[in-house]
Design a protein around this motif. Structure first.
Motif, PDB file in Angstrom:
ATOM      1  N   VAL A   1     -41.789  40.159 -29.176  1.00 33.43           N
ATOM      2  CA  VAL A   1     -42.110  41.516 -29.654  1.00 33.43           C
ATOM      3  C   VAL A   1     -41.862  42.534 -28.552  1.00 33.43           C
ATOM      4  O   VAL A   1     -41.259  43.596 -28.778  1.00 33.43           O
ATOM      5  N   ALA A   2     -42.309  42.218 -27.352  1.00 30.43           N
ATOM      6  CA  ALA A   2     -42.128  43.150 -26.232  1.00 30.43           C
ATOM      7  C   ALA A   2     -40.657  43.318 -25.878  1.00 30.43           C
ATOM      8  O   ALA A   2     -40.205  44.425 -25.538  1.00 30.43           O
ATOM      9  N   LEU A   3     -39.871  42.255 -25.970  1.00 30.76           N
ATOM     10  CA  LEU A   3     -38.448  42.336 -25.628  1.00 30.76           C
ATOM     11  C   LEU A   3     -37.680  43.185 -26.628  1.00 30.76           C
ATOM     12  O   LEU A   3     -36.888  44.052 -26.242  1.00 30.76           O
ATOM     13  N   VAL A   4     -37.868  42.946 -27.930  1.00 28.51           N
ATOM     14  CA  VAL A   4     -37.103  43.706 -28.923  1.00 28.51           C
ATOM     15  C   VAL A   4     -37.557  45.157 -28.999  1.00 28.51           C
ATOM     16  O   VAL A   4     -36.832  46.017 -29.520  1.00 28.51           O
ATOM     17  N   SER A   5     -38.743  45.455 -28.478  1.00 27.18           N
ATOM     18  CA  SER A   5     -39.258  46.833 -28.480  1.00 27.18           C
ATOM     19  C   SER A   5     -38.912  47.592 -27.209  1.00 27.18           C
ATOM     20  O   SER A   5     -39.189  48.785 -27.093  1.00 27.18           O
ATOM     21  N   SER A   6     -38.309  46.915 -26.268  1.00 28.31           N
ATOM     22  CA  SER A   6     -38.114  47.479 -24.929  1.00 28.31           C
ATOM     23  C   SER A   6     -37.063  48.592 -24.890  1.00 28.31           C
ATOM     24  O   SER A   6     -36.114  48.606 -25.672  1.00 28.31           O
ATOM     25  N   TYR A   7     -37.272  49.520 -23.969  1.00 22.96           N
ATOM     26  CA  TYR A   7     -36.259  50.522 -23.621  1.00 22.96           C
ATOM     27  C   TYR A   7     -36.344  50.695 -22.111  1.00 22.96           C
ATOM     28  O   TYR A   7     -37.169  51.434 -21.590  1.00 22.96           O
ATOM     29  N   ARG A   8     -35.509  49.972 -21.382  1.00 21.23           N
ATOM     30  CA  ARG A   8     -35.632  49.859 -19.938  1.00 21.23           C
ATOM     31  C   ARG A   8     -35.031  51.042 -19.187  1.00 21.23           C
ATOM     32  O   ARG A   8     -34.054  51.646 -19.628  1.00 21.23           O
ATOM     33  N   TYR A   9     -35.592  51.284 -18.027  1.00 17.39           N
ATOM     34  CA  TYR A   9     -34.973  52.188 -17.062  1.00 17.39           C
ATOM     35  C   TYR A   9     -33.678  51.539 -16.568  1.00 17.39           C
ATOM     36  O   TYR A   9     -33.643  50.354 -16.255  1.00 17.39           O
ATOM     37  N   GLU A  10     -32.590  52.314 -16.494  1.00 19.32           N
ATOM     38  CA  GLU A  10     -31.300  51.756 -16.111  1.00 19.32           C
ATOM     39  C   GLU A  10     -30.710  52.425 -14.875  1.00 19.32           C
ATOM     40  O   GLU A  10     -29.517  52.298 -14.604  1.00 19.32           O
ATOM     41  N   GLY A  11     -31.565  53.105 -14.128  1.00 18.90           N
ATOM     42  CA  GLY A  11     -31.103  53.740 -12.901  1.00 18.90           C
ATOM     43  C   GLY A  11     -31.022  52.756 -11.748  1.00 18.90           C
ATOM     44  O   GLY A  11     -31.290  51.559 -11.892  1.00 18.90           O
ATOM     45  N   ALA A  12     -30.660  53.274 -10.581  1.00 27.74           N
ATOM     46  CA  ALA A  12     -30.406  52.419  -9.413  1.00 27.74           C
ATOM     47  C   ALA A  12     -31.633  52.214  -8.528  1.00 27.74           C
ATOM     48  O   ALA A  12     -31.611  51.379  -7.621  1.00 27.74           O
ATOM     49  N   GLN A  13     -32.699  52.933  -8.775  1.00 29.56           N
ATOM     50  CA  GLN A  13     -33.855  52.869  -7.871  1.00 29.56           C
ATOM     51  C   GLN A  13     -34.660  51.587  -8.085  1.00 29.56           C
ATOM     52  O   GLN A  13     -35.011  51.237  -9.209  1.00 29.56           O
ATOM     53  N   VAL A  14     -34.950  50.903  -6.971  1.00 31.14           N
ATOM     54  CA  VAL A  14     -35.769  49.697  -6.986  1.00 31.14           C
ATOM     55  C   VAL A  14     -36.810  49.806  -5.882  1.00 31.14           C
ATOM     56  O   VAL A  14     -36.479  50.125  -4.745  1.00 31.14           O
ATOM     57  N   ASN A  15     -38.047  49.532  -6.213  1.00 34.75           N
ATOM     58  CA  ASN A  15     -39.127  49.537  -5.233  1.00 34.75           C
ATOM     59  C   ASN A  15     -39.281  48.116  -4.692  1.00 34.75           C
ATOM     60  O   ASN A  15     -39.807  47.236  -5.370  1.00 34.75           O
ATOM     61  N   ASP A  16     -38.804  47.901  -3.470  1.00 35.59           N
ATOM     62  CA  ASP A  16     -38.817  46.554  -2.900  1.00 35.59           C
ATOM     63  C   ASP A  16     -40.228  46.004  -2.747  1.00 35.59           C
ATOM     64  O   ASP A  16     -40.460  44.804  -2.936  1.00 35.59           O
ATOM     65  N   SER A  17     -41.156  46.861  -2.411  1.00 39.39           N
ATOM     66  CA  SER A  17     -42.541  46.408  -2.228  1.00 39.39           C
ATOM     67  C   SER A  17     -43.102  45.877  -3.542  1.00 39.39           C
ATOM     68  O   SER A  17     -43.737  44.811  -3.572  1.00 39.39           O
ATOM     69  N   THR A  18     -42.850  46.600  -4.623  1.00 38.20           N
ATOM     70  CA  THR A  18     -43.320  46.156  -5.933  1.00 38.20           C
ATOM     71  C   THR A  18     -42.604  44.884  -6.360  1.00 38.20           C
ATOM     72  O   THR A  18     -43.213  43.956  -6.902  1.00 38.20           O
ATOM     73  N   ALA A  19     -41.311  44.811  -6.099  1.00 43.40           N
ATOM     74  CA  ALA A  19     -40.535  43.629  -6.476  1.00 43.40           C
ATOM     75  C   ALA A  19     -41.035  42.394  -5.729  1.00 43.40           C
ATOM     76  O   ALA A  19     -41.165  41.311  -6.321  1.00 43.40           O
ATOM     77  N   ARG A  20     -41.334  42.545  -4.456  1.00 40.99           N
ATOM     78  CA  ARG A  20     -41.846  41.415  -3.670  1.00 40.99           C
ATOM     79  C   ARG A  20     -43.225  40.986  -4.201  1.00 40.99           C
ATOM     80  O   ARG A  20     -43.507  39.786  -4.337  1.00 40.99           O
ATOM     81  N   SER A  21     -44.060  41.959  -4.515  1.00 43.42           N
ATOM     82  CA  SER A  21     -45.385  41.657  -5.050  1.00 43.42           C
ATOM     83  C   SER A  21     -45.280  40.912  -6.383  1.00 43.42           C
ATOM     84  O   SER A  21     -46.023  39.955  -6.639  1.00 43.42           O
ATOM     85  N   GLU A  22     -44.342  41.333  -7.214  1.00 46.89           N
ATOM     86  CA  GLU A  22     -44.190  40.678  -8.514  1.00 46.89           C
ATOM     87  C   GLU A  22     -43.567  39.287  -8.367  1.00 46.89           C
ATOM     88  O   GLU A  22     -43.823  38.403  -9.194  1.00 46.89           O
ATOM     89  N   ALA A  23     -42.778  39.090  -7.323  1.00 41.80           N
ATOM     90  CA  ALA A  23     -42.269  37.744  -7.047  1.00 41.80           C
ATOM     91  C   ALA A  23     -43.431  36.813  -6.713  1.00 41.80           C
ATOM     92  O   ALA A  23     -43.454  35.648  -7.148  1.00 41.80           O
TER      93      ALA A  23
END
Length: 361
Positions: A177-199
């Motif tokens: 349900v969450a996947l078919v409802s998604s509308y993702r951000y498609e820009g180039a910005q990535v927060n490395d700190s958040t990405a590491r935390s989510e890893a």
């Protein structure tokens, strides 16, 4: 309409084969020739393949707008007239032509939104074994392409795909349900700190998965359905840095999660695996149908990269493998689509840039 039974059935032989037709028709003559090819007195499969196999996105769009096979939908896409689906089926079967070949031609001419909506509907109808196709569509399309498929689903089936998926009974429902409802951000910005935390969040969840099903973990579902693809690629990278292991190996027992992350972060590898499975001698009907689906839906997106990955992984060119397995004009049509990309890579639009809301034909 989208379900066919055999990859190895062929069109009847013609007096003039594709290989003997070494001169393509001029574009102004294509529409008239194609109309004659499906004039109601049978189907000229050679002409269909000769013309459709070389058409780009704009030519396919022009065909849909000019032909009686398609109707203009109120949601601003050309949808296939249901009566014409019956016509195509009757004419192809009348001459015992390959259902797989007909399926490939019909899918190729469809508006990408309609094609994805019909594929999604088929996956829902078939049940849990086919829910991976919902993941494929939701995760490998751009945000605009997925939104377009949702619009087309409403037009074709008079209900929202989100509502339909919310009523299926399976452990993957929350994620789907969450996947078919998604509308993702498609820009180039990535927060490395958040990405590491989510890893780290992923790593912890995987290592304590005996206490809870990963696919029902709210944090994981949220991460996989709202984060940009670039962000999730960073998460996968940090996961390997933190744990010294490829995340896909740690998800071997979580097939749907593995498919989701692979479709989002490494779709060429995912599609290469789908293709090789479709081309195996013991492939079932569902796997065989994936051959058409992948080549048609990815043709104007990343088919060249998929072919390169396929060659790298399995040490054989994709077109050669298809020639070894498929037969007749079905084989010729698929190979012509692959060759078209290899010969004219400049014609491929940037993913998501099409005015149709998608890059596919």
């Amino acid at each position: 309409m989208m379900t066919e039974s055999s990859i190895v059935q062929s069109f009847p032989s013609q007096n003039t084969t594709l290989k003997k037709k070494n001169k393509l028709m001029d574009p102004p003559d294509d529409f008239e020739a194609l109309s004659k090819a499906v004039s109601g007195f049978g189907v000229d499969e050679d002409t269909l393949i000769l013309i459709l196999g070389k058409w780009n996105t704009e030519q396919l769009r022009s065909f849909r707008k000019r032909t009686q096979f398609f109707l203009e939908d109120e949601r601003l896409f050309e949808r296939l007239d249901d009566n014409q689906i019956a016509f195509w089926t009757k004419e192809f079967l009348r001459f015992k032509a390959s259902p797989m070949g007909r399926n490939a031609v019909v899918q190729w001419t469809m508006h990408p939104w309609e094609r994805d909506a019909r594929l999604a509907h088929e996956a829902i109808t078939k049940g849990p074994e086919s829910y991976g196709l919902l993941i494929e569509i939701a995760c490998t399309r751009s945000s605009e392409e997925l939104l377009g498929a949702r619009k087309a689903y409403q037009s074709l089936f008079n209900q929202s795909i989100e509502d339909v998926v919310s009523r299926i009974q399976c452990i993957e429902r929350k994620l789907l349900v969450a996947l078919v409802s998604s509308y993702r951000y498609e820009g180039a910005q990535v927060n490395d700190s958040t990405a590491r935390s989510e890893a780290r969040t992923l790593g912890t969840a995987i290592r304590t998965s005996n206490k809870k099903n990963l696919i029902e973990d709210d944090k994981i579902v949220r991460m996989l359905t709202i984060r940009s693809k670039l962000h999730l690629k960073a998460v996968v990278k940090f996961y390997k840095d933190l744990y010294g292991r490829d995340i896909y190996k740690d998800l071997e027992s979580e097939m749907r999660l593995k498919e989701t992350i692979q479709c989002l972060c490494n779709p060429q590898t995912y599609f290469s695996k789908v293709l090789i499975d479709a081309l195996k001698d013991d492939a079932d009907d569902d796997k065989k149908e994936a051959l058409t689906r992948v080549i048609v839906t990815r043709n104007n997106v990343d088919m060249k990269e998929i072919g390169e990955e396929f060659n790298k992984q399995y040490e054989v060119p994709l077109s050669r493998k298809i020639e070894e397995v498929a037969l007749g004009n079905y084989k010729n049509f698929l190979v012509s689509l692959i060759d078209r990309i290899n010969e004219n890579p400049s014609e491929i639009p940037i993913m998501g840039s099409s005015s149709e809301g998608g890059a596919s034909g």
